[in-house]
Design a protein around this motif. Sequence first.
Motif, PDB file in Angstrom:
ATOM      1  N   ILE A  64      16.992  74.398  -6.753  1.00  0.00           N
ATOM      2  CA  ILE A  64      16.826  74.965  -5.414  1.00  0.00           C
ATOM      3  C   ILE A  64      17.710  74.187  -4.438  1.00  0.00           C
ATOM      4  CG2 ILE A  64      15.222  75.236  -3.478  1.00  0.00           C
ATOM      5  CD1 ILE A  64      13.041  75.814  -5.521  1.00  0.00           C
ATOM      6  N   VAL A  65      18.469  74.903  -3.654  1.00  0.00           N
ATOM      7  CA  VAL A  65      19.399  74.271  -2.713  1.00  0.00           C
ATOM      8  C   VAL A  65      18.777  74.241  -1.326  1.00  0.00           C
ATOM      9  CG1 VAL A  65      21.672  74.410  -1.636  1.00  0.00           C
ATOM     10  CG2 VAL A  65      21.384  75.044  -4.055  1.00  0.00           C
ATOM     11  N   TYR A  66      18.790  73.080  -0.689  1.00  0.00           N
ATOM     12  CA  TYR A  66      18.316  72.983   0.685  1.00  0.00           C
ATOM     13  C   TYR A  66      19.136  71.958   1.442  1.00  0.00           C
ATOM     14  CZ  TYR A  66      15.675  68.818  -0.846  1.00  0.00           C
ATOM     15  OH  TYR A  66      15.320  67.598  -1.342  1.00  0.00           O
ATOM     16  N   THR A  67      19.142  72.083   2.751  1.00  0.00           N
ATOM     17  CA  THR A  67      19.854  71.151   3.615  1.00  0.00           C
ATOM     18  C   THR A  67      18.841  70.168   4.221  1.00  0.00           C
ATOM     19  OG1 THR A  67      19.644  72.723   5.440  1.00  0.00           O
ATOM     20  CG2 THR A  67      21.675  72.791   4.157  1.00  0.00           C
ATOM     21  N   ILE A 345      18.561  62.547   5.253  1.00  0.00           N
ATOM     22  CA  ILE A 345      19.986  62.274   5.387  1.00  0.00           C
ATOM     23  C   ILE A 345      20.750  63.170   4.416  1.00  0.00           C
ATOM     24  CG2 ILE A 345      19.760  60.332   3.759  1.00  0.00           C
ATOM     25  CD1 ILE A 345      22.087  58.981   5.219  1.00  0.00           C
ATOM     26  N   GLU A 346      21.832  63.756   4.892  1.00  0.00           N
ATOM     27  CA  GLU A 346      22.643  64.595   4.023  1.00  0.00           C
ATOM     28  C   GLU A 346      23.294  63.736   2.938  1.00  0.00           C
ATOM     29  OE1 GLU A 346      22.520  67.655   3.962  1.00  0.00           O
ATOM     30  OE2 GLU A 346      22.205  68.472   5.985  1.00  0.00           O
ATOM     31  N   TYR A 348      26.277  63.707   1.578  1.00  0.00           N
ATOM     32  CA  TYR A 348      27.616  63.177   1.848  1.00  0.00           C
ATOM     33  C   TYR A 348      27.549  61.935   2.731  1.00  0.00           C
ATOM     34  CZ  TYR A 348      27.712  64.975   6.642  1.00  0.00           C
ATOM     35  OH  TYR A 348      27.449  65.190   7.964  1.00  0.00           O
ATOM     36  N   ARG A 349      26.623  61.929   3.709  1.00  0.00           N
ATOM     37  CA  ARG A 349      26.478  60.778   4.596  1.00  0.00           C
ATOM     38  C   ARG A 349      25.883  59.587   3.844  1.00  0.00           C
ATOM     39  NH1 ARG A 349      28.564  57.577   8.071  1.00  0.00           N
ATOM     40  NH2 ARG A 349      27.124  56.653   9.570  1.00  0.00           N
ATOM     41  N   PHE A 350      24.952  59.843   2.942  1.00  0.00           N
ATOM     42  CA  PHE A 350      24.369  58.784   2.116  1.00  0.00           C
ATOM     43  C   PHE A 350      25.460  58.110   1.289  1.00  0.00           C
ATOM     44  CE2 PHE A 350      22.250  56.973  -1.540  1.00  0.00           C
ATOM     45  CZ  PHE A 350      21.048  56.475  -1.035  1.00  0.00           C
ATOM     46  N   ILE A 351      26.340  58.903   0.708  1.00  0.00           N
ATOM     47  CA  ILE A 351      27.436  58.368  -0.103  1.00  0.00           C
ATOM     48  C   ILE A 351      28.393  57.545   0.760  1.00  0.00           C
ATOM     49  CG2 ILE A 351      29.453  58.991  -1.502  1.00  0.00           C
ATOM     50  CD1 ILE A 351      27.846  61.488  -2.397  1.00  0.00           C
ATOM     51  N   GLU A 352      28.699  58.046   1.953  1.00  0.00           N
ATOM     52  CA  GLU A 352      29.588  57.313   2.862  1.00  0.00           C
ATOM     53  C   GLU A 352      29.017  55.943   3.215  1.00  0.00           C
ATOM     54  OE1 GLU A 352      31.592  61.088   5.329  1.00  0.00           O
ATOM     55  OE2 GLU A 352      30.007  59.852   6.239  1.00  0.00           O
ATOM     56  N   LEU A 353      27.737  55.898   3.559  1.00  0.00           N
ATOM     57  CA  LEU A 353      27.107  54.638   3.942  1.00  0.00           C
ATOM     58  C   LEU A 353      27.049  53.668   2.765  1.00  0.00           C
ATOM     59  CD1 LEU A 353      24.174  56.020   6.134  1.00  0.00           C
ATOM     60  CD2 LEU A 353      26.156  54.747   6.946  1.00  0.00           C
ATOM     61  N   PHE A 354      26.760  54.197   1.581  1.00  0.00           N
ATOM     62  CA  PHE A 354      26.715  53.348   0.383  1.00  0.00           C
ATOM     63  C   PHE A 354      28.083  52.714   0.120  1.00  0.00           C
ATOM     64  CE2 PHE A 354      27.598  52.945  -4.167  1.00  0.00           C
ATOM     65  CZ  PHE A 354      26.606  52.043  -4.545  1.00  0.00           C
ATOM     66  N   GLU A 355      29.129  53.509   0.165  1.00  0.00           N
ATOM     67  CA  GLU A 355      30.475  52.996  -0.110  1.00  0.00           C
ATOM     68  C   GLU A 355      30.900  51.965   0.927  1.00  0.00           C
ATOM     69  OE1 GLU A 355      32.335  53.331  -2.699  1.00  0.00           O
ATOM     70  OE2 GLU A 355      30.903  54.659  -3.689  1.00  0.00           O
ATOM     71  N   GLU A 356      30.599  52.235   2.178  1.00  0.00           N
ATOM     72  CA  GLU A 356      30.953  51.290   3.238  1.00  0.00           C
ATOM     73  C   GLU A 356      30.226  49.967   3.056  1.00  0.00           C
ATOM     74  OE1 GLU A 356      30.968  51.065   8.147  1.00  0.00           O
ATOM     75  OE2 GLU A 356      30.505  52.963   7.120  1.00  0.00           O
ATOM     76  N   SER A 357      28.926  50.050   2.716  1.00  0.00           N
ATOM     77  CA  SER A 357      28.147  48.830   2.513  1.00  0.00           C
ATOM     78  C   SER A 357      28.599  48.093   1.251  1.00  0.00           C
ATOM     79  CB  SER A 357      26.665  49.174   2.415  1.00  0.00           C
ATOM     80  OG  SER A 357      25.889  48.015   2.262  1.00  0.00           O
ATOM     81  N   GLU A 381      27.933  67.654  -2.032  1.00  0.00           N
ATOM     82  CA  GLU A 381      27.317  68.963  -1.851  1.00  0.00           C
ATOM     83  C   GLU A 381      25.854  68.993  -2.271  1.00  0.00           C
ATOM     84  OE1 GLU A 381      28.977  71.384  -0.366  1.00  0.00           O
ATOM     85  OE2 GLU A 381      30.708  70.048  -0.200  1.00  0.00           O
ATOM     86  N   SER A 382      25.313  67.868  -2.707  1.00  0.00           N
ATOM     87  CA  SER A 382      23.931  67.827  -3.186  1.00  0.00           C
ATOM     88  C   SER A 382      22.946  68.016  -2.035  1.00  0.00           C
ATOM     89  CB  SER A 382      23.644  66.494  -3.884  1.00  0.00           C
ATOM     90  OG  SER A 382      24.435  66.358  -5.046  1.00  0.00           O
ATOM     91  N   ASN A 383      21.682  68.255  -2.401  1.00  0.00           N
ATOM     92  CA  ASN A 383      20.630  68.404  -1.394  1.00  0.00           C
ATOM     93  C   ASN A 383      20.461  67.119  -0.593  1.00  0.00           C
ATOM     94  OD1 ASN A 383      19.993  71.022  -2.171  1.00  0.00           O
ATOM     95  ND2 ASN A 383      18.489  70.354  -3.687  1.00  0.00           N
ATOM     96  N   ALA A 384      19.935  67.267   0.608  1.00  0.00           N
ATOM     97  CA  ALA A 384      19.655  66.111   1.456  1.00  0.00           C
ATOM     98  C   ALA A 384      18.635  65.200   0.782  1.00  0.00           C
ATOM     99  CB  ALA A 384      19.130  66.581   2.803  1.00  0.00           C
ATOM    100  N   LEU A 385      18.678  63.925   1.118  1.00  0.00           N
ATOM    101  CA  LEU A 385      17.739  62.953   0.584  1.00  0.00           C
ATOM    102  C   LEU A 385      16.726  62.570   1.657  1.00  0.00           C
ATOM    103  CD1 LEU A 385      20.798  62.229  -0.662  1.00  0.00           C
ATOM    104  CD2 LEU A 385      19.439  60.627  -1.974  1.00  0.00           C
TER     105      LEU A 385
END
Length: 392
Positions: A64-67, A345-346, A348-357, A381-385
């Motif tokens: 199931i896809v959700y934002t 958190i979306e 893509y944003r979770f991935i961005e923060l992880f990489e930066e940290s 493109e995954s569902n929000a966390l």
Amino acid sequence: MNKFSCVLLIILTLNCLLILGCKKNTKEEKQSKTIELLPTKSGQIKLSQIFSKAEVLNFNTNDIVYTKPKKLLVKNNRFYLLSKNAIIVFDITGNLVLYLSKIGIGPGEYIEISDFLVEDNDNILINDSQGRKMIRYDSQGEFIKAIRHDLVSFNLFKINDEIYLNSGHYINPQSGYRVNVWNEKNSSIDQKYLKQEQTVAYLSVLEYTNFSFFKDTLSFSHSFSNIVYQLENNEEKPRLRIDFGKHNLPKNFTKNHTNLNLFMENLWSSSYASRIDGYREGNSFLFFAYTFQAKRPFFWLSKIDNKQFHFDKFEDDFLFPGVIQKTGYDCLPIFIDEKYLYIAIEAYRFIELFEESRIMNDGNFEYQHLLANIIKQIDAESNALVIRYEIK
């Protein structure tokens, strides 16, 4: 009785009434409290100052896809998410229990879910803002009944048989009040709160949350008032006042405009603070956000030790140490109870923060291994966390 005696009696009566009136006002002032904030003094914190730990919840969505959810409720060991005009329910272990999506105009169908609640028997009550009705489903998502109130309304809250509906600045011709209370037994509106003004009807803005229930009292807040009201017995009483000092929004500021875009432009370029949103209060905490120029500062009061945190930047030193984030709508809590605060958190944003940290810390921090496993399972493109923080 002579003329002098009559005049004396009138003066004494007026004095008595004045004294009684002063006592009443003093009593009401004592019942409410004031939080004084200087918008120019918001700072930066670490989340470990407020919370003891953080956890990324694992939801098995079965494709199931959700934002990012507009709302989350946690009740009876279940998670209820509102996303993409559907209610998605997970059990305590994260397994999918229900996907409720019945868009349409037929029986048991809705046009747009603006809000929802979960009743004590696990029935789900949704508010269809465009259909001007509520719909009740059972815990399995089966249609029970539609409740037509014919009000344009956005948020709702239920106490016993009374359902509180917030219409924001939209003026319903049959009401003229911001909050209307629908009585299910009588199938009618039996209470109204906060009379609306036609001169500010243009202020139709998104409000994150409006209702908060604490100590058997329902409180209500809205964007362009710095007062949180207590709603009871057809009367709204000030419960909390946020005082920004010289940065308080003047009462005539909203009335001097007729266009929302122009109003917001002038507001952002001014030195006034407003748009109080997200107000929540419990036995151990009080939270709200507001707008000041280009900032969206947060305020958190820890009632246990009476510590106040007023900030527009924060470091999530649990999950993304070293990364400084700005407060804003994208990180407003989607649910708070006495033990936890939840944000969404979306991916893509979770991935961005992880990489930066990870780059800043060379991969050496407590949650790095755990987060690396999560990163392997998601992409942009995954569902929000959903992240859950435990309140100290």
